[in-house]
Design a protein around this motif. Structure first.
Motif, PDB file in Angstrom:
ATOM      1  N   ASP A 239      49.670  43.363  37.156  1.00 61.19           N
ATOM      2  CA  ASP A 239      50.195  42.368  37.620  1.00 61.19           C
ATOM      3  C   ASP A 239      49.563  42.082  39.063  1.00 61.19           C
ATOM      4  O   ASP A 239      49.610  40.972  39.507  1.00 61.19           O
ATOM      5  N   THR A 240      49.612  43.146  40.059  1.00 63.63           N
ATOM      6  CA  THR A 240      49.169  42.958  41.082  1.00 63.63           C
ATOM      7  C   THR A 240      47.897  42.474  41.147  1.00 63.63           C
ATOM      8  O   THR A 240      47.552  41.449  42.182  1.00 63.63           O
ATOM      9  N   VAL A 241      47.003  43.075  40.455  1.00 61.39           N
ATOM     10  CA  VAL A 241      45.577  42.248  40.354  1.00 61.39           C
ATOM     11  C   VAL A 241      45.389  40.853  40.135  1.00 61.39           C
ATOM     12  O   VAL A 241      44.817  39.914  40.724  1.00 61.39           O
TER      13      VAL A 241
ATOM     14  N   GLY B 179      37.142  44.675  43.480  1.00 61.39           N
ATOM     15  CA  GLY B 179      36.472  43.899  44.393  1.00 61.39           C
ATOM     16  C   GLY B 179      37.157  43.684  45.751  1.00 61.39           C
ATOM     17  O   GLY B 179      36.552  42.935  46.640  1.00 61.39           O
ATOM     18  N   ILE B 180      38.172  44.372  45.814  1.00 59.34           N
ATOM     19  CA  ILE B 180      38.992  44.293  47.146  1.00 59.34           C
ATOM     20  C   ILE B 180      38.985  45.403  47.923  1.00 59.34           C
ATOM     21  O   ILE B 180      38.874  46.590  47.158  1.00 59.34           O
TER      22      ILE B 180
ATOM     23  N   ASP C  11      44.345  40.706  54.129  1.00 58.15           N
ATOM     24  CA  ASP C  11      44.745  39.491  53.584  1.00 58.15           C
ATOM     25  C   ASP C  11      45.995  39.627  52.589  1.00 58.15           C
ATOM     26  O   ASP C  11      46.754  38.888  52.419  1.00 58.15           O
ATOM     27  N   PHE C  12      46.164  40.974  52.255  1.00 55.77           N
ATOM     28  CA  PHE C  12      47.195  41.450  51.284  1.00 55.77           C
ATOM     29  C   PHE C  12      47.957  42.372  51.733  1.00 55.77           C
ATOM     30  O   PHE C  12      47.263  43.373  52.304  1.00 55.77           O
ATOM     31  N   VAL C  13      49.199  42.521  51.747  1.00 54.11           N
ATOM     32  CA  VAL C  13      50.053  43.939  51.993  1.00 54.11           C
ATOM     33  C   VAL C  13      50.891  44.144  50.792  1.00 54.11           C
ATOM     34  O   VAL C  13      51.707  43.237  50.275  1.00 54.11           O
ATOM     35  N   GLY C  14      50.640  45.413  50.137  1.00 55.83           N
ATOM     36  CA  GLY C  14      51.497  45.667  49.128  1.00 55.83           C
ATOM     37  C   GLY C  14      52.295  46.985  49.625  1.00 55.83           C
ATOM     38  O   GLY C  14      51.786  47.858  50.178  1.00 55.83           O
ATOM     39  N   SER C  15      53.612  46.925  49.359  1.00 54.31           N
ATOM     40  CA  SER C  15      54.729  48.003  49.323  1.00 54.31           C
ATOM     41  C   SER C  15      55.331  48.550  48.153  1.00 54.31           C
ATOM     42  O   SER C  15      55.635  47.372  47.548  1.00 54.31           O
ATOM     43  N   SER C  16      55.404  50.005  48.187  1.00 52.99           N
ATOM     44  CA  SER C  16      56.124  50.410  46.939  1.00 52.99           C
ATOM     45  C   SER C  16      57.375  51.038  47.244  1.00 52.99           C
ATOM     46  O   SER C  16      57.232  51.816  48.362  1.00 52.99           O
ATOM     47  N   ALA C  17      58.483  50.872  46.587  1.00 55.53           N
ATOM     48  CA  ALA C  17      59.809  51.649  46.909  1.00 55.53           C
ATOM     49  C   ALA C  17      60.463  52.256  45.636  1.00 55.53           C
ATOM     50  O   ALA C  17      60.539  51.225  44.863  1.00 55.53           O
TER      51      ALA C  17
ATOM     52  N   THR D 182      28.306  44.088  46.578  1.00 55.44           N
ATOM     53  CA  THR D 182      29.147  43.220  46.242  1.00 55.44           C
ATOM     54  C   THR D 182      30.110  42.677  47.670  1.00 55.44           C
ATOM     55  O   THR D 182      30.780  43.702  48.161  1.00 55.44           O
ATOM     56  N   GLN D 183      30.234  41.744  48.065  1.00 58.31           N
ATOM     57  CA  GLN D 183      30.979  41.245  49.168  1.00 58.31           C
ATOM     58  C   GLN D 183      32.321  41.573  48.606  1.00 58.31           C
ATOM     59  O   GLN D 183      32.810  40.854  47.782  1.00 58.31           O
ATOM     60  N   ALA D 184      33.076  42.274  49.638  1.00 57.96           N
ATOM     61  CA  ALA D 184      34.567  42.325  49.334  1.00 57.96           C
ATOM     62  C   ALA D 184      35.387  40.658  49.322  1.00 57.96           C
ATOM     63  O   ALA D 184      35.057  39.975  50.020  1.00 57.96           O
ATOM     64  N   LYS D 185      36.043  40.794  48.093  1.00 52.66           N
ATOM     65  CA  LYS D 185      36.788  39.432  47.992  1.00 52.66           C
ATOM     66  C   LYS D 185      37.920  39.095  48.982  1.00 52.66           C
ATOM     67  O   LYS D 185      38.612  38.224  49.202  1.00 52.66           O
ATOM     68  N   GLY D 186      38.436  40.276  49.513  1.00 53.61           N
ATOM     69  CA  GLY D 186      39.589  40.331  50.326  1.00 53.61           C
ATOM     70  C   GLY D 186      39.921  41.674  50.842  1.00 53.61           C
ATOM     71  O   GLY D 186      39.512  42.703  50.392  1.00 53.61           O
ATOM     72  N   VAL D 187      40.831  41.963  51.719  1.00 49.61           N
ATOM     73  CA  VAL D 187      41.347  43.042  52.226  1.00 49.61           C
ATOM     74  C   VAL D 187      42.530  43.560  51.844  1.00 49.61           C
ATOM     75  O   VAL D 187      43.562  42.676  52.254  1.00 49.61           O
ATOM     76  N   MET D 188      43.147  44.754  51.437  1.00 48.86           N
ATOM     77  CA  MET D 188      44.482  44.895  51.210  1.00 48.86           C
ATOM     78  C   MET D 188      45.026  46.209  51.957  1.00 48.86           C
ATOM     79  O   MET D 188      44.092  47.277  51.857  1.00 48.86           O
TER      80      MET D 188
END
Length: 215
Positions: free
Chosen positions: A203-205, A119-120, A144-150, A88-94
């Protein structure tokens, strides 16, 4: 077995840190043709979330949480190996990570796994990641996406630093940013200019998939 029974067993396997049971549930789910993402989100992750809540209230101790996390990692790896993401073609990059000064990465690991199974393409930077490293990785993989956890109030300022560096590097309009972690709130996300506050993995998904639909 019904879907409910399988999800309940998946949840229990994590809460009891029982890897044999966790793998058996996986087989049962396959036999019943239960969706792997459903199983991960509403079964195993539900167990992890409940344990996290118990830990937060001081009702269980860190070793119990760590044992459960090991089982969660094993299950996630098994699910990922069965899902043929290559076709599957990746839908995006995180790009995702736990910020500098913070060693907690259980929740972040669950988020990374669940996003990946949707699929990300995910680049998990691990824990104690400086804001500069997030930015370097965003450039390198054209994220495309940046997720940070604190997980500590003292480390939340790193999330603000990520936002500032993205602006400084001219990348802010090219990515969607998500922040999460126990002390993080929607108000904090708005204050620092993040695109979203995500309470948990599902939630993130949902945020990511909604954005992709609009792209």
């Amino acid at each position: 077995m019904s879907r409910e029974a399988i999800l309940e067993a998946a949840k229990e396997s994590i809460m009891e840190a029982d890897e044999d049971l966790a793998m058996q549930v996986l087989k049962d789910a396959e036999a019943e043709k239960l969706d792997a993402v459903d199983l991960l989100s509403n079964g195993y992750s539900a167990g992890m979330k409940e344990l996290g809540d118990l830990f937060g209230r001081g009702e269980i101790f860190l070793p119990e949480l760590i044992f459960a996390t090991e089982v969660m990692k094993a299950v996630t790896a098994e699910i990922e190996s069965k899902m043929d993401v290559k076709d599957t073609q990746a839908k995006g990059v995180m790009v995702i990570g736990t910020v500098a000064g913070d060693v907690h990465d259980i929740g972040k690991g669950i988020v990374a796994s669940l996003v990946k199974t949707n699929g990300i393409e995910v680049y998990d930077l691990g824990r104690e990641v400086p804001a500069e490293v997030f930015i370097e990785k965003v450039k390198e993989v054209n994220a495309d996406f940046v997720g940070s956890s604190a997980l500590l109030t003292t480390t939340m300022t790193e999330q603000k630093k990520i936002e500032e560096l993205l602006v400084k590097e001219g990348l802010r309009d090219k990515v969607k940013t998500m922040v999460g972690g126990a002390p993080v709130t929607k108000r904090w996300a708005e204050k620092i200019g993040a695109d979203a506050y995500c309470e948990d993995a599902s939630d993130t998904v949902n945020f990511i998939l909604n954005w992709i639909e609009q792209m």
